[in-house]
Write an enzyme that holds these catalytic residues in place. Sequence first.
Site, PDB file in Angstrom:
ATOM      1  N   GLU A  77       9.967  -3.738  10.011  1.00 33.92           N
ATOM      2  CA  GLU A  77      10.323  -2.444   9.404  1.00 33.92           C
ATOM      3  C   GLU A  77      10.888  -1.479  10.436  1.00 33.92           C
ATOM      4  O   GLU A  77      10.267  -1.244  11.487  1.00 33.92           O
ATOM      5  CB  GLU A  77       9.073  -1.837   8.734  1.00 33.92           C
ATOM      6  CG  GLU A  77       9.364  -0.489   8.089  1.00 33.92           C
ATOM      7  CD  GLU A  77       8.294  -0.019   7.106  1.00 33.92           C
ATOM      8  OE1 GLU A  77       7.359  -0.793   6.806  1.00 33.92           O
ATOM      9  OE2 GLU A  77       8.401   1.126   6.634  1.00 33.92           O
ATOM     10  N   ASP A 104       0.846  -1.201   0.000  1.00 42.59           N
ATOM     11  CA  ASP A 104       0.000   0.000   0.000  1.00 42.59           C
ATOM     12  C   ASP A 104       0.883   1.253   0.000  1.00 42.59           C
ATOM     13  O   ASP A 104       0.382   2.380   0.003  1.00 42.59           O
ATOM     14  CB  ASP A 104      -1.014  -0.006   1.145  1.00 42.59           C
ATOM     15  CG  ASP A 104      -0.379  -0.057   2.512  1.00 42.59           C
ATOM     16  OD1 ASP A 104       0.858  -0.144   2.624  1.00 42.59           O
ATOM     17  OD2 ASP A 104      -1.140  -0.005   3.523  1.00 42.59           O
ATOM     18  N   SER A 105       2.210   1.052  -0.059  1.00 41.85           N
ATOM     19  CA  SER A 105       3.125   2.165  -0.325  1.00 41.85           C
ATOM     20  C   SER A 105       2.779   2.812  -1.660  1.00 41.85           C
ATOM     21  O   SER A 105       3.245   3.909  -1.954  1.00 41.85           O
ATOM     22  CB  SER A 105       4.581   1.661  -0.349  1.00 41.85           C
ATOM     23  OG  SER A 105       4.708   0.520  -1.160  1.00 41.85           O
ATOM     24  N   LYS A 113      -0.913  -9.297   3.243  1.00 35.85           N
ATOM     25  CA  LYS A 113      -0.120  -8.754   4.358  1.00 35.85           C
ATOM     26  C   LYS A 113      -0.975  -7.796   5.170  1.00 35.85           C
ATOM     27  O   LYS A 113      -1.764  -7.034   4.604  1.00 35.85           O
ATOM     28  CB  LYS A 113       1.133  -8.045   3.823  1.00 35.85           C
ATOM     29  CG  LYS A 113       1.995  -7.442   4.944  1.00 35.85           C
ATOM     30  CD  LYS A 113       3.387  -7.094   4.473  1.00 35.85           C
ATOM     31  CE  LYS A 113       3.500  -5.764   3.787  1.00 35.85           C
ATOM     32  NZ  LYS A 113       3.075  -4.595   4.590  1.00 35.85           N
ATOM     33  N   ASP A 162      -0.948  -6.151  -0.003  1.00 34.93           N
ATOM     34  CA  ASP A 162      -1.323  -5.521   1.266  1.00 34.93           C
ATOM     35  C   ASP A 162      -2.827  -5.385   1.424  1.00 34.93           C
ATOM     36  O   ASP A 162      -3.521  -4.950   0.488  1.00 34.93           O
ATOM     37  CB  ASP A 162      -0.733  -4.108   1.338  1.00 34.93           C
ATOM     38  CG  ASP A 162       0.582  -4.064   2.085  1.00 34.93           C
ATOM     39  OD1 ASP A 162       0.851  -4.959   2.905  1.00 34.93           O
ATOM     40  OD2 ASP A 162       1.358  -3.111   1.839  1.00 34.93           O
ATOM     41  N   GLU A 170      -0.850  -5.259   8.964  1.00 32.59           N
ATOM     42  CA  GLU A 170       0.038  -4.626   9.937  1.00 32.59           C
ATOM     43  C   GLU A 170      -0.533  -4.727  11.338  1.00 32.59           C
ATOM     44  O   GLU A 170      -1.716  -4.483  11.555  1.00 32.59           O
ATOM     45  CB  GLU A 170       0.211  -3.133   9.589  1.00 32.59           C
ATOM     46  CG  GLU A 170       0.832  -2.894   8.229  1.00 32.59           C
ATOM     47  CD  GLU A 170       0.994  -1.401   7.907  1.00 32.59           C
ATOM     48  OE1 GLU A 170       0.708  -0.550   8.774  1.00 32.59           O
ATOM     49  OE2 GLU A 170       1.408  -1.105   6.780  1.00 32.59           O
TER      50      GLU A 170
HETATM   51  O1  KIV Z   1       3.629  -1.046   1.554  1.00 34.00           O
HETATM   52  C1  KIV Z   1       4.788  -1.459   1.446  1.00 34.00           C
HETATM   53  O2  KIV Z   1       5.448  -1.293   0.418  1.00 34.00           O
HETATM   54  C2  KIV Z   1       5.366  -2.161   2.576  1.00 34.00           C
HETATM   55  C3  KIV Z   1       6.845  -2.399   2.554  1.00 34.00           C
HETATM   56  C4  KIV Z   1       7.558  -1.135   2.818  1.00 34.00           C
HETATM   57  C5  KIV Z   1       7.242  -3.476   3.486  1.00 34.00           C
HETATM   58  O3  KIV Z   1       4.678  -2.513   3.478  1.00 34.00           O
END
Ligand code: KIV
Length: 271
Positions: free
Chosen positions: A188, A51-52, A119, A90, A121
């Site tokens: 992270e 989600d970056s 993924k 994510d 968090e």
């Molecule tokens: O969203 C993302 O790209 C991430 C990485 C920085 C691990 O969670």
Amino acid sequence: MAVDDKPRALTILDLLEMKQRGQKITCLTAYDASFGRLLDQAGIDAVLVGDSLGMVVKGEESTLSVSMDEMVYHTRCVAKATQRAWLIADLPFLSYSSSDQAALNAGRLMREGNSRMVKLEGGRRCAGIVKHLTEQGIPVCAHLGLTPQSIHQLGGFRVQGKDRDSADRMLEDARILEAAGAGLLVLECIPRELASEISRNLKIPTIGIGAGNSCDGQVLVLQDLLGIGLHPTPKFAKNFLCGESGIDAAVKSYIKAVQAGEFPGLEHGFE
Ligand code: KIV
């Protein structure tokens, strides 16, 4: 190579065996098919549709605005072009507040987006959700340390787990998430010693970003590796395009450096 010349798709068991053999796992983010294919053909082990994308694709200050529809769209684009790499997507902010909501949204990432793992968090508060998803056959990657979806709660992009109490709590969180069924753990921006301790204490692979080189693998945001991020390059990243002939060479140089244990160096980590 398989008989039809397609590379064999890596599985979660392959990544687990890599940890057992002490072979570093390489991972990068991607958000579209062109880069998905480039990373896959360069030999990356895992691709994360992070989600970056909120920051590097949409140009926002954080990941919070990313929607489920956007995650599904970008995951599907990347999935079209990746054959060998393990594909992780994510779950965005507030898309897994309850087990039912998490299952619905993880299902979208797998069925519409064609990801192989999702993924999320958070520490022990996510254990029930991890258990619920994995019991239904959805592989889950957990994410501890600097968790960007909680950026306002954390007070900014800061190193986590610096004092003994928070370090102990993170180690315990990692154990709880593994016991709940997580198959991978992203760490992270945490001190390299803590990352090493967590990695030694878990059977599942840890993938570090700003967490030193004792993790079982490494991940970077692709734009940081290419030096084209919209935000200042974080201390833990390195521009691999510098001195290379092109993007493909830069990605291969990252893969080689991670596999050799040369990246991240001490200068990319935290005490
Ligand atoms: O969203 C993302 O790209 C991430 C990485 C920085 C691990 O969670």
